[in-house]
Design a protein around this motif. Structure first.
Motif, short mmCIF file in Angstrom:
data_model
loop_
_atom_site.label_atom_id
_atom_site.label_comp_id
_atom_site.label_asym_id
_atom_site.label_seq_id
_atom_site.Cartn_x
_atom_site.Cartn_y
_atom_site.Cartn_z
N ASP A 86 0.84 -1.19 0.00
CA ASP A 86 0.00 0.00 0.00
C ASP A 86 0.88 1.25 0.00
N ALA A 87 0.43 2.28 -0.76
CA ALA A 87 1.07 3.60 -0.79
C ALA A 87 2.54 3.51 -1.18
N LEU A 88 2.80 2.91 -2.31
CA LEU A 88 4.14 2.85 -2.90
C LEU A 88 4.04 3.21 -4.38
N LEU A 89 5.14 3.62 -4.97
CA LEU A 89 5.18 3.95 -6.39
C LEU A 89 6.03 2.89 -7.09
N LEU A 90 5.35 1.87 -7.62
CA LEU A 90 6.03 0.72 -8.18
C LEU A 90 6.26 0.89 -9.68
N GLU A 91 7.41 0.39 -10.13
CA GLU A 91 7.71 0.37 -11.55
C GLU A 91 7.17 -0.91 -12.19
N LYS A 92 7.18 -0.94 -13.51
CA LYS A 92 6.62 -2.08 -14.22
C LYS A 92 7.36 -3.38 -13.92
N ASP A 93 8.67 -3.28 -13.71
CA ASP A 93 9.47 -4.48 -13.51
C ASP A 93 9.69 -4.79 -12.03
N ALA A 94 8.85 -4.23 -11.15
CA ALA A 94 9.05 -4.46 -9.71
C ALA A 94 8.88 -5.93 -9.36
N PHE A 95 8.01 -6.63 -10.07
CA PHE A 95 7.78 -8.06 -9.80
C PHE A 95 8.05 -8.89 -11.05
N LYS A 96 9.01 -8.44 -11.81
CA LYS A 96 9.38 -9.16 -13.03
C LYS A 96 10.02 -10.51 -12.66
N SER A 97 9.51 -11.56 -13.25
CA SER A 97 10.02 -12.93 -13.04
C SER A 97 9.88 -13.40 -11.61
N VAL A 98 8.98 -12.79 -10.84
CA VAL A 98 8.74 -13.24 -9.46
C VAL A 98 7.71 -14.36 -9.48
N HIS A 99 8.04 -15.46 -8.86
CA HIS A 99 7.13 -16.60 -8.79
C HIS A 99 6.98 -17.03 -7.34
N MET A 100 5.75 -16.98 -6.84
CA MET A 100 5.43 -17.43 -5.49
C MET A 100 4.47 -18.60 -5.62
N PRO A 101 4.96 -19.83 -5.47
CA PRO A 101 4.13 -21.01 -5.77
C PRO A 101 2.88 -21.14 -4.92
N ALA A 102 2.89 -20.61 -3.69
CA ALA A 102 1.73 -20.76 -2.81
C ALA A 102 0.80 -19.56 -2.85
N LEU A 103 1.05 -18.60 -3.72
CA LEU A 103 0.29 -17.35 -3.73
C LEU A 103 -1.19 -17.59 -4.05
#
Length: 639
Positions: A531-548
């Protein structure tokens, strides 16, 4: 610990050997039915080496079978039967039993184990007057329920026995049970005495009045507490006040604190009259009229030792209430079995520290670590004040006092001392040099903000992206098994006059494609909310959370939609949702100025969905269905 407990209880449950019931029944039947023939045979017994045994008749066989059934229903003589009781006893209850046994130098009895059972497990075992521990299951128990004489004139419920009827009513809250016993039918009024355990837990919030308020800031749910006088009247109506194990004392501004003290005194008197020790396990103190004198009355009545859950909601610490002058800490010094603590963070930080509160719980256990599992200082019913900041240096020591912690929620945490309101956030190295004490069992963590919400006559100061990364890396390193992680930077509000003088700073982001700034999210994460952050497009690039299962971004810049759509490549079982709120206080200052969407989600839940039911306008709908109708969902929440 459990092996020692079994060993002690094996010694205490040793039963002296008795004469076999089978042999006793045969001898008795023989002597009772011999008659003249037996006397004749006894006359010639002197010349015979082996006396003749009397012939078994149907009557003797029946007596034998009767003796068998009586002996089989006797008290348990093996550790296997005792272990069935131990299975339903929690660690704190076993700890109390063993401590009491050692202190009083007395062995544990079967009745001690039964009395220590939780209320929802006592029905599984026979009463203390009956000879057996485990209730025997008859062959007819698996058959259809037949109408009996347990109740009449209750309609179709006449055919249900007490166990099934109790199970049905226990699915209702306290208010609904009260209405069943007072407003359904005359024949139902006896349920409060004939069905045990209906009014043992009086701690829920079912008697609160809830109203949906529609205003310029959007729709939200407004609640109104019971008065202390109404709580006192409810206790007078409860059939067995001595059996109450959970209680909520709620107040309003018009209430008298002496009424709250009268509630505690009435409960103590009922326990004393029934010759029971104080076994209140859950206590909820709610409202502005919870004074330090109310807590002192609880300490005087020895409520603390049996408590496993304590909640202080919507309280105020002013000169009149005197809550911040040590009243809470004094109560915690008596709570040796506390497992859940809910209280406003401002009440902890204003005149004390979180370390002082946890030390009080440890002191109650003679210096041992606490049994605390839940520490919630950001409850939705908790009020906050200006100086409610908890320093991360204090968070680092929580694991030393509460290694079994599973839930930790904070309102605001920062490295700024509470005395310096306008000081900028210092370099993380100055207060994150010491690693966080690991919380190996922590499953849920949340911090709402790391900056002040309000500031006067000064420009707001935000953290940098590097600082936020240090915060997140430091926190995640101390909770390797976390499943729910909620982090918010927060925003500072300014008046219109101040906005003409000062400018809003830019919100920070988090590490993205750069290897030096990247974050390592735990593979156990099921829910991630930012919450209340300024994220870039690649902030979660290639991030994989198997239990999400749920991924929430609220007020995180114009690229939120691109981020969640990019994550669908690695999480194809989740769908994208968007929050179509268009105004109100639910939006951040950044999105009010830039007219951006409020938030997006990646979830396996069925959309539309309300992740925050108290804010009815924050409805997340499927992407591409922003104009859909969610009136049914809002109506369900209103009900």
């Amino acid at each position: 610990f459990f092996f020692k407990a079994h060993a002690m209880m094996d010694d205490s449950f040793k039963i002296p050997k008795k004469r076999s019931s089978k042999k006793r029944s045969i001898d008795d039947s023989a002597s009772g039915e011999a008659g003249p023939a037996s006397s004749a045979s006894s006359g010639s017994a002197g010349t015979s080496s082996k006396p003749k045994k009397a012939k078994k008749t149907k009557k003797s066989k029946a007596a034998t079978n009767k003796s068998y059934s009586a002996s089989s229903a006797g008290p348990p003589s093996s550790a296997a039967d005792v272990s069935k009781l131990l299975h339903w006893l929690s660690r704190d209850r076993l700890e109390n039993l063993i401590t009491t046994s050692v202190t009083n130098r007395s062995a544990l009895a079967e009745s001690d184990l039964k009395n220590a059972l939780p209320p929802d497990a006592k029905w599984r075992f026979s009463s203390a007057s009956s000879p057996g521990i485990i209730k025997s299951k008859k062959a007819s128990d698996d058959g259809p329920v037949k109408a009996g004489k347990e109740r009449v004139n209750t309609g179709l419920f006449d055919g249900l026995d007490t166990v099934i009827m109790t199970s049905i009513l226990q699915h209702l809250n306290v208010k609904e049970r009260y209405l069943c016993c007072t407003a359904v039918a005359k024949s139902w009024r006896g349920f409060k005495t004939t069905i045990p355990g209906l009014f043992v837990d009086l701690s829920d919030e079912s008697f609160q009045r809830k109203e949906v308020v529609i205003g310029y800031a959007g729709d939200y749910t407004k609640t109104e507490n019971m008065t202390a006088a109404q709580v006192l009247a409810l206790l007078e109506w409860v059939p067995d006040l001595s059996a109450v194990t959970a209680l909520r004392i709620s107040t309003r501004d018009s209430c008298n604190p002496n009424t709250c003290k009268a509630i505690i005194k009435k409960l103590l008197a009922a326990k004393k009259k029934a010759k029971k020790s104080m076994d209140l396990e859950k206590l909820v103190l709610q409202g502005p009229k919870i004074y330090a004198s109310v807590l002192a009355e609880a300490v005087k009545g020895s409520i603390g030792p049996a408590l496993t859950s304590l909640a202080l909601l919507e309280t105020k610490h002013t000169k009149q209430t005197k809550l911040a002058e040590g009243g809470v800490v004094d109560l915690l010094r008596t709570c040796r079995n506390l497992q859940e603590l809910v209280m406003p963070q401002a009440l902890v930080v204003e005149h004390s520290t979180i370390r002082a509160h946890l030390s009080a719980l440890s002191e109650a256990r003679s210096g041992a670590t606490t049994l605390l599992r839940v520490l919630d200082m950001n409850h939705r019913g908790s009020s906050t004040w200006g100086a409610d900041r908890l320093r991360f240096s204090e968070v680092a020591d929580i694991g030393k006092f509460a290694p079994e912690l599973e839930v930790l929620n904070l309102a605001m945490a920062t490295g700024i001392p509470a005395s310096s309101a306008t000081e900028s956030i210092p370099t993380p190295a100055t207060f994150l040099s010491k690693p966080m004490t690991e919380l190996p069992r922590l499953k849920e963590f949340g911090v709402e903000a790391i900056v002040k919400r309000h500031i006067w006559q000064a420009a707001p100061r935000y953290a940098t992206t590097s600082t936020v990364n240090r915060f997140l890396s430091w926190l995640l390193a101390g909770m390797p098994q976390v499943e729910s992680f909620n982090f918010g930077h927060g925003e500072t509000n300014m008046s219109q006059k101040e906005q003409k003088v000062y400018k809003f700073p830019t919100l920070p982001g988090i590490g993205g494609g750069d290897d030096d700034m990247s974050l390592f999210w735990p593979s156990t994460l099921k829910k991630l909310s930012l919450d209340a952050l300024l994220l870039e497009k690649d902030a979660f690039k290639s991030v994989h959370m198997p239990a999400l299962e749920t991924f929430l971004l609220k007020g995180c810049g114009p690229h939120m939609g691109d981020i969640v759509q990019g994550m669908t490549a690695n999480h194809q079982n989740l769908q994208v949702g968007i929050c179509r709120i268009t105004g109100g206080t639910g939006q951040t200052e950044y999105h009010k100025r830039n007219k951006a969407i409020h938030g997006v989600c990646l979830t396996k839940m069925e959309l539309p969905h309300l992740f925050d039911p108290s804010r009815r306008q924050m409805v997340y709908v499927a992407l591409g269905d922003e104009a859909g109708d969610d009136s049914e969902l809002k109506l369900e929440v209103q009900r």
